[in-house]
Write an enzyme that holds these catalytic residues in place. Structure first.
Site, mmCIF file in Angstrom:
data_model
loop_
_atom_site.group_PDB
_atom_site.id
_atom_site.type_symbol
_atom_site.label_atom_id
_atom_site.label_comp_id
_atom_site.label_asym_id
_atom_site.label_seq_id
_atom_site.Cartn_x
_atom_site.Cartn_y
_atom_site.Cartn_z
ATOM 1 N N ARG A 234 0.871 -1.185 0.000
ATOM 2 C CA ARG A 234 0.000 0.000 0.000
ATOM 3 C C ARG A 234 0.903 1.228 0.000
ATOM 4 N NH1 ARG A 234 -3.453 -2.727 -1.593
ATOM 5 N NH2 ARG A 234 -5.529 -3.129 -0.739
ATOM 6 N N GLU A 263 -2.650 7.514 -5.067
ATOM 7 C CA GLU A 263 -3.019 6.781 -6.289
ATOM 8 C C GLU A 263 -4.493 6.891 -6.649
ATOM 9 O OE1 GLU A 263 -1.737 2.736 -4.995
ATOM 10 O OE2 GLU A 263 -3.761 2.131 -5.535
ATOM 11 N N HIS A 295 -0.658 -0.013 -9.986
ATOM 12 C CA HIS A 295 -1.374 -1.002 -9.163
ATOM 13 C C HIS A 295 -1.852 -2.189 -10.020
ATOM 14 C CE1 HIS A 295 -3.224 -1.255 -4.966
ATOM 15 N NE2 HIS A 295 -3.246 -2.473 -5.483
HETATM 16 P P1 NAD Z 1 -1.436 -11.318 4.876
HETATM 17 O O1 NAD Z 1 -2.415 -10.873 5.888
HETATM 18 O O2 NAD Z 1 -1.430 -12.756 4.461
HETATM 19 O O3 NAD Z 1 0.053 -10.981 5.381
HETATM 20 C C1 NAD Z 1 0.416 -9.777 5.961
HETATM 21 C C2 NAD Z 1 1.581 -10.079 6.914
HETATM 22 O O4 NAD Z 1 2.084 -8.829 7.406
HETATM 23 C C3 NAD Z 1 1.166 -10.931 8.130
HETATM 24 O O5 NAD Z 1 2.034 -12.032 8.255
HETATM 25 C C4 NAD Z 1 1.306 -9.954 9.299
HETATM 26 O O6 NAD Z 1 1.682 -10.601 10.512
HETATM 27 C C5 NAD Z 1 2.398 -9.029 8.777
HETATM 28 N N1 NAD Z 1 2.462 -7.736 9.442
HETATM 29 C C6 NAD Z 1 1.448 -6.971 9.924
HETATM 30 N N2 NAD Z 1 1.929 -5.846 10.479
HETATM 31 C C7 NAD Z 1 3.278 -5.902 10.339
HETATM 32 C C8 NAD Z 1 4.339 -5.034 10.723
HETATM 33 N N3 NAD Z 1 4.101 -3.899 11.383
HETATM 34 N N4 NAD Z 1 5.599 -5.404 10.429
HETATM 35 C C9 NAD Z 1 5.855 -6.571 9.804
HETATM 36 N N5 NAD Z 1 4.887 -7.441 9.412
HETATM 37 C C10 NAD Z 1 3.624 -7.108 9.691
HETATM 38 O O7 NAD Z 1 -1.622 -10.363 3.635
HETATM 39 P P2 NAD Z 1 -1.158 -10.624 2.121
HETATM 40 O O8 NAD Z 1 -2.247 -11.312 1.384
HETATM 41 O O9 NAD Z 1 0.208 -11.193 2.116
HETATM 42 O O10 NAD Z 1 -1.157 -9.108 1.574
HETATM 43 C C11 NAD Z 1 -0.259 -8.147 2.078
HETATM 44 C C12 NAD Z 1 -0.688 -6.776 1.581
HETATM 45 O O11 NAD Z 1 -0.481 -6.708 0.172
HETATM 46 C C13 NAD Z 1 -2.191 -6.475 1.746
HETATM 47 O O12 NAD Z 1 -2.460 -5.942 3.023
HETATM 48 C C14 NAD Z 1 -2.456 -5.479 0.671
HETATM 49 O O13 NAD Z 1 -2.302 -4.172 1.207
HETATM 50 C C15 NAD Z 1 -1.342 -5.720 -0.358
HETATM 51 N N6 NAD Z 1 -1.852 -6.190 -1.667
HETATM 52 C C16 NAD Z 1 -1.498 -5.509 -2.783
HETATM 53 C C17 NAD Z 1 -1.958 -5.921 -4.029
HETATM 54 C C18 NAD Z 1 -1.573 -5.210 -5.317
HETATM 55 O O14 NAD Z 1 -2.192 -5.452 -6.356
HETATM 56 N N7 NAD Z 1 -0.564 -4.380 -5.330
HETATM 57 C C19 NAD Z 1 -2.818 -7.027 -4.110
HETATM 58 C C20 NAD Z 1 -3.145 -7.716 -2.946
HETATM 59 C C21 NAD Z 1 -2.660 -7.287 -1.718
#
Ligand code: NAD
Length: 333
Positions: A234, A263, A295
């Protein structure tokens, strides 16, 4: 169920209609986002379905409640654009698509790394103009480089596996370390150590009050000079103003971003005949070591298929009152 589907693009409709077997739900597509200006159209619907560019603050959610909306469905994994407390207050359920294709995002992060490193985008343009010089195209081997992964959930895990395949030394930081990644050779370190040791840092944690501007002047001062930073998570996890400063003094060596703080006013739109008023993105684009994609990490056939499948199944679960893990529950911070 009558559902108003906001911010829809032509490529999504085809998949959603395919899974809405026998027209079980009445889907009405709106190209516009759902926000304070457009919320009046929801009258008469039971549910709304939104994208990450739709900002549902307490005011918009108040209006949804007045229109008797019972479900906010996100066609995304992230839900930082919805005021969960306001939704809970009005007893509006929030659902999402938690995992549609972690590989799609992890592979795109890898594409950003390889493009910035080996400068294939520059070579492509250069060769088309009969310029076959290697001037300024030198890259570096990924093999044995230290890659720091912030957040090893579904996407971070897929990304770690790709980096291990390149023969990188993968270090990670997460509040919940993964046993299976440790077994595969990933070493969990403190956030400080990750900043100090990484040649490449890839961000895969969600945007939360704790991670907003996690990358700022202070954190950039702790990275190795010339580190590559990749963000497919994000935009607001990086303080853009501070990143520009760190790019100017070469503290950041390369920046690859698929997400950007401002964005919602830019991405997913063709603005090629418009004047861009966002000076920060214009400044970012002026660096020759910055690569911005709009994105598009999620944008694969497999991911779109899965988003549509889970979205329709969320509608079914809601209607049939079946509890699922796709519900986003407000937790008091
Ligand atoms: P997820 O919930 O499986 O994993 C997120 C991880 O981050 C978890 O293991 C959590 O413990 C960890 N986390 C939380 N706070 C943290 C911190 N302060 N420091 C370190 N680690 C921390 O989520 P995911 O499916 O892997 O997705 C991650 C992110 O990717 C989503 O939240 C979303 O914002 C982003 N995303 C982007 C796109 C894109 O098209 N660019 C698409 C999907 C998701």
């Amino acid at each position: 169920m009558k559902i108003a589907i906001f911010s829809t693009k032509y490529y999504e409709r085809e998949y959603l209609d395919k899974f809405n077997v026998d027209g079980k739900h009445q889907l009405t597509y709106f190209e516009t986002p759902l926000n304070a200006e457009t919320v009046s159209v929801v009258k008469g619907f039971d549910a709304v379905s939104i994208q990450l560019t739709d900002k549902l603050d307490a005011n918009v959610i108040d209006q949804l409640a007045k229109a008797n909306i019972k479900l906010i469905d996100l066609r995304t994994a992230g839900y930082d654009n919805v005021d969960l407390e306001a939704a809970a207050k009005h007893n509006i359920k929030v659902m999402r698509v938690p995992a549609y294709s972690p590989q799609a995002i992890a592979e795109h992060a890898t594409a950003l790394i390889l493009t910035l490193d080996r400068k294939t985008h520059k070579a492509y343009n250069r060769v088309r103009e009969n310029n076959f010089s290697l001037q300024n195209l030198m890259g570096f081997n990924l093999f044995e480089k230290t890659v720091g992964v912030v957040g090893t959930g579904k996407i971070g895990t897929a990304f770690c596996q790709i980096m291990l395949g390149f023969g990188c030394n993968v270090i990670a930081n997460d509040i919940l370390p993964s046993k299976s990644l440790i077994e595969k050779g990933v070493k969990y370190v403190s956030f400080e150590k990750l900043l100090e040791q990484s040649d490449i840092i890839s961000i895969h944690c969600p945007l939360t009050p704790k991670t907003r501007h996690l990358f700022n002047n202070v954190t950039f001062s702790k990275i190795k000079k010339g580190t590559m930073i990749i963000n497919t998570s994000r935009g607001a996890i990086i303080n853009t103003k501070d990143a520009i400063k760190a790019l100017k003094n070469a503290q950041i060596g390369y920046l690859g971003i698929d997400v950007y703080e401002g964005e919602e006013n830019l991405f997913f739109k063709d603005l090629s005949d418009k004047i861009i008023k966002d000076d920060q993105i214009e400044r970012l684009m002026s660096f020759n070591n910055v690569l911005i994609t709009p994105h598009q990490s999620f944008f694969t056939k497999e991911a779109l298929y899965e988003i549509a499948r889970v979205t329709i199944s969320n509608f079914n679960s809601f209607e049939d009152k079946v509890k699922t893990e796709n519900e986003v529950v407000f937790a008091i911070p």
